[in-house]
Scaffold this motif. Structure first.
Motif, short mmCIF file in Angstrom:
data_model
loop_
_atom_site.label_atom_id
_atom_site.label_comp_id
_atom_site.label_asym_id
_atom_site.label_seq_id
_atom_site.Cartn_x
_atom_site.Cartn_y
_atom_site.Cartn_z
N ARG A 185 41.35 37.73 41.34
CA ARG A 185 41.84 36.53 41.80
C ARG A 185 40.79 35.52 41.16
O ARG A 185 40.60 34.57 40.91
CB ARG A 185 41.40 36.21 42.88
N ASP A 186 38.98 35.37 41.05
CA ASP A 186 37.76 34.92 40.33
C ASP A 186 38.36 34.58 39.06
O ASP A 186 37.80 33.48 38.55
CB ASP A 186 36.88 35.92 40.30
N ARG A 187 39.34 35.20 38.38
CA ARG A 187 39.79 34.40 36.83
C ARG A 187 40.72 33.52 37.04
O ARG A 187 41.01 32.92 36.07
CB ARG A 187 40.08 36.38 36.39
N GLN B 45 52.91 36.39 44.22
CA GLN B 45 51.11 36.53 43.86
C GLN B 45 50.84 38.30 43.75
O GLN B 45 51.14 39.42 44.06
CB GLN B 45 50.41 36.23 45.08
N VAL B 46 49.91 38.20 42.65
CA VAL B 46 49.39 39.58 42.35
C VAL B 46 48.40 40.39 43.36
O VAL B 46 47.87 39.30 44.36
CB VAL B 46 48.70 39.68 40.76
N VAL B 47 48.35 41.11 43.47
CA VAL B 47 46.91 41.71 44.23
C VAL B 47 45.75 41.62 43.22
O VAL B 47 45.28 41.40 42.54
CB VAL B 47 47.24 43.40 44.81
N ASP B 48 44.57 41.51 44.66
CA ASP B 48 42.94 41.57 44.28
C ASP B 48 42.73 42.52 43.45
O ASP B 48 42.10 42.69 44.38
CB ASP B 48 42.16 40.26 45.00
N VAL B 49 42.67 42.85 42.24
CA VAL B 49 41.82 44.17 42.02
C VAL B 49 40.54 43.99 41.26
O VAL B 49 40.68 42.69 40.73
CB VAL B 49 42.90 44.80 41.14
N ARG B 50 40.21 44.81 41.18
CA ARG B 50 39.22 44.97 40.25
C ARG B 50 38.63 45.01 38.43
O ARG B 50 39.97 45.87 38.71
CB ARG B 50 37.48 46.01 40.56
N VAL B 51 38.13 44.06 37.38
CA VAL B 51 38.88 44.51 36.38
C VAL B 51 38.12 44.34 36.00
O VAL B 51 36.20 43.21 36.45
CB VAL B 51 39.85 43.13 36.18
N THR B 52 37.35 44.85 34.55
CA THR B 52 36.51 44.28 33.27
C THR B 52 36.95 43.02 32.32
O THR B 52 38.12 42.73 31.57
CB THR B 52 36.40 45.68 32.24
N ALA B 53 36.13 42.24 32.43
CA ALA B 53 36.01 40.77 31.63
C ALA B 53 35.85 41.08 30.13
O ALA B 53 35.92 42.63 29.90
CB ALA B 53 35.62 39.52 32.14
N GLU B 54 36.44 40.16 29.07
CA GLU B 54 35.83 40.55 27.69
C GLU B 54 34.40 40.29 27.63
O GLU B 54 34.62 41.16 26.87
CB GLU B 54 36.43 39.16 27.10
N ASP B 55 33.69 40.75 28.69
CA ASP B 55 32.35 40.62 28.40
C ASP B 55 32.06 41.62 29.39
O ASP B 55 30.15 42.53 28.34
CB ASP B 55 30.93 39.42 28.67
#
Length: 571
Positions: free
Chosen positions: A468-470, A451-461
């Motif tokens: 993990r929200d994606r 399992q990947v680590v839950d990091v903050r990411v920038t979505a396409e918008d």
């Protein structure tokens, strides 16, 4: 196309229905009961970080922030206190004893509890959790949250008082018949048996369910009383007032709100009847032992006997029919959690069923559900079975395993805290869905298949979200590690550098994929590209933009090239 038929309306079946709905797949849940769950103060479940996140995505409810949290564990061996725990109230939440305390049910207040840190080893060395704590919550509260989410879900139909009694398969689908006041025929694309240890689906398929019966027995009581530890949990391994030896001594206490406690006693092996008189004796004896020999006043709310069985179904798939949760496996000794594994079954199966439902059968992909999940649960069962004689036997663990790093408390805590072979989420490193290693593969702190680590990411918008929200939307995730992007607006870097080339490569993948950007990821260098499955397991990490390797890895994660899949289906 026909909906997926889900047999069983427990947490696993309800979660699967919601997971499919998130990917636009309709389902029918066959509930043999009236659509309501019995409220039991002494029946709780434990959820790890990943399964808590899954349920929060499905229900839209912040389960992890609810109520009382375990920030530690107090463990006592003989008369020695080994570790303290702190709890804190954070508001009105779901209640293991009586529904939603905020007006959605009765009970004695609301609580979910977290255990975040293990006891010290017997040699004094610290044992830390190394991550977020498990969440303890009442099972009826959990199913209530799932039912509440399903009530507003247009793609899920719940058929109450519908008990399965027969099923038939054809190349194009499954037909199931239910009996009862609403007995009828149901037609589905696939059928998943989430109907528990005595699974009718498993029996109709004539699938063997070998294993061991009653590997552990626990007496359980929920009571309102006062203990010397205000809001502290404890594990008392060898209470001095007990003389029956380690196999019949261990007791755990977990605080609930309003002065309520859940107590669990490990019972000696055998089939001796646990009578009400014996249970009351245990309660009074334990309370007196913790209060200097005097039994304080108490109000007994609920009792029960919990039997832990270890069983594993021979097959988890038979054509268009699958098994999940307790219908496929039973475990629970030494703190391991069967519901956790059932929810991981859901996470693994849902996206594969959704892909087959929308795009036609991909047999290798559907077969991988059994290959991946059965191997993980089998490893967990083997680990527990190997540790049981050491932890519950008469001889000390030191005579088997030298050194302090693997003391009794360390092994016991692994299962409770969700780490090590007893508790950590499993890896699919040996899965047939893993791509071959290439020269472009680069190491990160997450091994492929885990399992990947839950990091903050920038979505396409351009919005900031948690990784993990994606998950659970049916799409592959492609994450570019690009330090510095977080301080700039997306419009300034989306068309610069390697982004246009990566965006084109993502668009060309054989399945829908979402492109995300992260400032950093543990162990990843700048311009590393991560490919992640819809259930959050890492497929591969590539150094830079490698369109050919990225496409090949995506094909492997989907069960192989589409042409090979079509040929296999035709054959």
């Amino acid at each position: 196309m026909d909906p997926v038929i889900i047999v069983g309306a427990g947490p696993v079946g309800l979660a699967l229905a919601l997971a499919l709905a998130r990917q636009e797949v309709p389902s029918v849940v066959l509930d043999e009961g009236p659509g309501q769950d019995e409220h039991r103060a002494a029946r709780t479940v434990v959820l790890r970080e990943d399964t808590t996140a899954l349920l929060e995505r499905l229900t839209g409810m912040p389960l992890a922030d609810a109520g009382l949290r375990w920030s530690g564990w107090r463990s006592m061996r003989r008369r020695q206190v080994m570790r303290k725990v702190a709890f804190e109230r954070t508001g009105t939440v779901e209640d293991p004893g009586g529904g939603y305390a905020g007006g959605h049910g009765g009970g004695y207040g609301g609580v979910a509890a977290r255990l975040a840190e293990g006891p010290k080893d017997t040699d004094g060395g610290p044992v830390t959790a190394g991550g977020p704590a498990p969440l303890h919550i009442a099972q009826h509260v959990l199913t209530g949250a799932l039912r509440h989410a399903i009530a507003d879900e247009r793609l899920v139909e719940v058929a109450v008082e519908s008990r399965l009694d027969s099923l038939e398969q054809e190349p194009s689908g499954v037909t199931a018949h239910t009996r009862g006041s609403r007995g009828t025929w149901w037609r589905g694309s696939h059928l998943v048996g989430c109907d528990g240890p005595r699974s009718t689906v498993r029996k109709l398929l004539d699938i063997r369910f070998p294993g061991r019966t009653a590997v552990e027995r626990h007496a359980v009581a929920a009571l309102r009383t006062e203990l010397p530890w205000t809001g502290e949990a404890l594990l008392h391994r060898m209470p001095p007032w007990r003389t029956s030896g380690p196999s019949g001594s261990e007791v755990m206490a977990r605080p609930l709100p309003d002065g309520v406690w859940r107590l669990d006693w490990l019972l000696p092996p055998g089939k001796d009847l646990v009578t009400p008189e014996l249970l009351v004796t245990r309660v009074r004896e334990t309370l007196a032992g913790w209060n200097g020999g005097t039994t304080p006043a108490y109000d007994l709310l609920d009792t029960g006997v919990h039997l832990v069985h270890h069983r594993l179904a021979r097959r988890w798939r038979a054509g268009r029919v699958f098994l999940a949760g307790d219908a496929a496996h039973l475990l629970g000794a030494l703190g391991t959690q069967g519901l956790d594994e059932g929810l991981r079954d859901v996470d693994n199966l849902a996206w594969k069923l959704a892909l087959a439902w929308h795009h036609g059968p991909r047999e290798a992909l559907l077969d991988s559900y059994q290959t991946e999940r059965r191997a993980v649960v089998a490893a967990r069962l083997r680990a527990a079975d190997q540790a049981l004689p050491l932890l519950r036997g008469g001889r000390g663990l030191r005579s088997y395993v030298p050194g302090s790093a693997r003391g009794h408390d360390v092994l016991l805590t692994d299962g409770h805290l969700g780490r090590g072979v007893l508790g950590a989420p499993g890896s699919y490193a040996g899965s047939p869905l893993m791509p071959p290693h290439s020269q472009s593969t680069t190491p990160v702190d997450t091994e492929p298949g885990t399992q990947v680590v839950d990091v903050r990411v920038t979505a396409e918008d351009g919005s900031f979200v948690r990784l993990r929200d994606r998950l659970g939307r049916g799409a592959l995730l492609v994450v570019l590690i690009a330090p510095g992007t977080g301080v700039w607006e997306r419009k300034h870097w989306v068309s610069a550098g390697i982004m246009p080339r990566l965006a084109a490569a993502v668009t060309a993948l054989p399945h829908t994929a979402e492109l995300l950007v992260a400032e950093g990821y543990p162990g990843a260098a700048a311009h590393t590209v991560l490919l992640i499955r819809p259930d959050g397991h890492l497929v591969t990490a590539l150094s830079g933009v490698r369109p050919a390797e990225l496409y090949e890895a995506a094909e492997a994660a989907l069960g192989g090239p589409a042409k090979e899949q079509a040929a296999a289906n035709a054959g």
